[in-house]
Every structure is written in C-alpha cells, then in structure tokens.
Design a protein around this motif. Structure first.
Motif, PDB file in Angstrom:
ATOM      1  N   PRO A   1       0.814  -1.231   0.000  1.00 20.72           N
ATOM      2  CA  PRO A   1       0.000   0.000   0.000  1.00 20.72           C
ATOM      3  C   PRO A   1       0.838   1.266   0.000  1.00 20.72           C
ATOM      4  CG  PRO A   1      -0.791  -1.557   1.669  1.00 20.72           C
ATOM      5  CD  PRO A   1       0.539  -2.050   1.209  1.00 20.72           C
ATOM      6  N   ARG A   2       1.967   1.256   0.705  1.00 25.87           N
ATOM      7  CA  ARG A   2       2.823   2.436   0.720  1.00 25.87           C
ATOM      8  C   ARG A   2       3.475   2.642  -0.646  1.00 25.87           C
ATOM      9  NH1 ARG A   2       3.599   3.986   5.969  1.00 25.87           N
ATOM     10  NH2 ARG A   2       5.405   5.263   5.427  1.00 25.87           N
ATOM     11  N   MET A   3       3.843   1.527  -1.286  1.00 33.35           N
ATOM     12  CA  MET A   3       4.428   1.621  -2.627  1.00 33.35           C
ATOM     13  C   MET A   3       3.422   2.210  -3.607  1.00 33.35           C
ATOM     14  SD  MET A   3       7.255   0.942  -4.210  1.00 33.35           S
ATOM     15  CE  MET A   3       7.860   0.917  -5.887  1.00 33.35           C
ATOM     16  N   LEU A   4       2.201   1.702  -3.565  1.00 42.51           N
ATOM     17  CA  LEU A   4       1.160   2.195  -4.463  1.00 42.51           C
ATOM     18  C   LEU A   4       0.858   3.666  -4.201  1.00 42.51           C
ATOM     19  CD1 LEU A   4      -0.949   1.635  -6.643  1.00 42.51           C
ATOM     20  CD2 LEU A   4      -2.507   0.859  -4.842  1.00 42.51           C
ATOM     21  N   ALA A   5       0.795   4.042  -2.918  1.00 41.89           N
ATOM     22  CA  ALA A   5       0.509   5.440  -2.579  1.00 41.89           C
ATOM     23  C   ALA A   5       1.601   6.361  -3.099  1.00 41.89           C
ATOM     24  CB  ALA A   5       0.369   5.581  -1.064  1.00 41.89           C
ATOM     25  N   MET A   6       2.861   5.947  -2.995  1.00 45.23           N
ATOM     26  CA  MET A   6       3.955   6.793  -3.465  1.00 45.23           C
ATOM     27  C   MET A   6       3.984   6.865  -4.988  1.00 45.23           C
ATOM     28  SD  MET A   6       6.049   8.619  -1.780  1.00 45.23           S
ATOM     29  CE  MET A   6       6.433  10.067  -2.745  1.00 45.23           C
ATOM     30  N   LEU A   7       3.675   5.762  -5.655  1.00 42.99           N
ATOM     31  CA  LEU A   7       3.583   5.782  -7.119  1.00 42.99           C
ATOM     32  C   LEU A   7       2.531   6.792  -7.572  1.00 42.99           C
ATOM     33  CD1 LEU A   7       3.796   1.961  -7.932  1.00 42.99           C
ATOM     34  CD2 LEU A   7       5.462   3.682  -8.621  1.00 42.99           C
TER      35      LEU A   7
END
Length: 307
Positions: free
Chosen positions: A55-61
């Motif tokens: 989820p953090r990866m997706l949010a940063m993307l």
C-alpha cells in the motif's frame, strides 16, 4: 502521413479551436473529483503507521508519479490528444516531475524524512490539481476501441512476462551502487546524486521509494523502473499508429516487449526503462509536429523538448 480510413471514421472532426464534440470532451469534469480523492488517499496512506509495503508503494507511485503526470499533461493543453496517448505521455512527464521534485527535496538541508517527502510531493500534486481545476484541460479525443483492446491485452502480457520474477535475482553491482547512493542521499550527503556517472535520476527515484517504504528489496527497488519500461512498450502503440497503422504499432510493441535487451535492462534499478519512455514520448511529440505542421503545435514542441 494520412491516417487509415478506419481511424478517420472513428475520430470526430475538431472545430477551429481544436475542441471535439464527443463524450470524451467531458472526461475532466468527474476526473477532477476522482483525482482529488486519490491525492488525499495517497497522502493518508503514507502518513499512517507502518503498513504492508505494497500500500505504501502504491501510494507513493500515485502521489509522486502517476497523479502529477496526468495533471501535467492536462495542464500542458496538448491538442489532438486521445485518452491512451494522454495516459502514456503522462507517465513520461510524471517521471520527470518525480525526479525534479526529488532533487529539490534532497537539496533541502538535513536528511530526507517521510514527513518531508510526503509534504513536498503532496503540496506539488495539490498545486497541480488546483491549477487543473482553475484552468481545465482541453477535451480529449475518443480513443478507438481497438486501440484500448490491444493496449489491455499487451499490458496483461507484459505484466505476466516482466513482473513475477522481478525480485528473483539479487541486486547486481550497478543496482547496489544506486541503492548505496540513494541511502547516502537520504542521510543528507550533499553530492550523493551528482557524483553518479549515469546521472542523478535513478538515484533520486530509488531514494524516494526507499524513504516511502522505510526499507527496500529487489522487487520494490526495480518495480518503478519496470513500470516505466512497460509504459515505453505501450507507447509503441500510438506511435506506430501515427507513423504507419494500428497493426504496425501492435507488432512493434510486442517485439519490443519480448526483446531480450529491453527485458533485461528495463527490469533493473537502472535508467534504461525510463529513458525509453522519455524517448518514445519525445518521438511522438516531434512526429505530430512533422505530420501536421499546424500553428497550434507549440505545446507538442515544448513537450518534445521537455522530454
């Protein structure tokens, strides 16, 4: 070079101002609400207590790359633009935005914290969103259904071919160098990006996701670069359609997607995948200028120069 008869039947004519009377012309009205909610959700996820990495990866993307890219390509007010091409050009422009703000973030005194990272990219995306509300983008031209279908099939093929084994191999030497310098950049070492002989872009991108996740492994370090490479392959569809035909664009994308050189280098924490994306976007912009030779080509010219 003239378009095929199939394409010309499906694309409505524009008026003198370049506006298209089609359902796609109203795309930006609900899109502003969706993009605003997405911006708020991405910032919320990043500022929560440690979650799962994805989820953090997706949010940063979304916050650093995808959302600013979509907003920027809308604010660029490029004429004669359809939906798929807008999304892919948004990937290219958004990558440049992510690197540019990352450099600004690194130049600020002190180490790069998660709060500072979220504030800088959040304020940047919010400013673009407000600007797009105040100055709505030009309407998009309808995308041929065949182009969407081919892009969807190609995206599934590339995801299955490129992503499942992304973290199967340990970091190569060049990738380790990138991550070591990204770690130094996070700590506030002033020359960490600039002493890299391949340019600061890959260092900055690695730094952004390293800080957003709080850790890094082979899969997550390579994922942004692999996604940029997939975007470069998909960009062959509208570029091939502009140059020749839809079928030529499809086969060009397939051959590029299974090419061993592209498959290997674009799936590493290296600059090759993003470079192909930027080159493809610039080629599309300059070909539009050469093909149409219209006075309203200035946004395309600026876009090609920027990429």
């Amino acid at each position: 070079m003239p378009r095929s008869s199939l394409d010309s039947r499906r694309e409505p004519a524009a008026d003198a101002a370049g506006r298209f009377n089609a359902p796609a012309a109203h795309f930006w009205r609900p899109a502003h609400l969706v993009l605003g909610i997405t911006l708020a959700a991405a910032g919320f996820v990043l500022m929560q207590a440690p979650l799962l990495l994805w989820p953090r990866m997706l949010a940063m993307l979304v916050l650093a790359w995808w959302l600013p890219g979509i907003l920027l390509i809308g604010l660029w007010r490029v004429p004669d633009l359809e939906g798929l091409t807008a999304l892919l050009l948004g990937l290219a422009v958004g990558w440049g935005w992510m690197v540019g703000l990352g450099l600004l973030l690194h130049w600020l005194p002190g180490p790069v914290t998660l709060l500072r990272l979220t504030i800088v990219y959040g304020i940047g995306a919010l400013a673009l969103w407000v600007a797009s509300v105040l100055r709505p983008p030009l309407p998009l031209r309808p995308t041929p259904r065949a182009l969407w279908m081919e892009a969807g099939i190609l995206l599934v093929m590339l995801a299955l071919l490129w992503l499942p084994t992304l973290g199967a191999r340990e970091f190569f030497h060049d990738e380790s160098t990138v991550l070591i310098r990204a770690r130094d950049a996070l700590r506030g070492v002033a020359d960490a990006p600039t002493r890299h002989t391949k340019g600061p872009g890959e260092i900055i991108v690695a730094m952004v996701f390293y800080r957003a996740l709080g850790t890094i492994d082979e899969f997550y370090a390579r994922l942004p670069f692999a996604l940029a490479g997939i975007g470069a392959v998909l960009l062959m569809l509208p570029l091939g359609r502009r140059l020749f035909s839809l079928q030529v664009g499809l086969w060009a994308a397939i051959l590029m997607g299974i090419n061993g050189y592209v498959l290997a280098l674009a799936r590493m924490t290296q600059y090759q995948g993003p470079l192909l994306l930027l080159i493809g976007g610039a080629a599309l912009a300059f070909w539009w200028i050469a093909e149409t030779r219209e006075a309203r080509a200035l946004p395309w010219l600026l876009l090609g120069i920027a990429l």
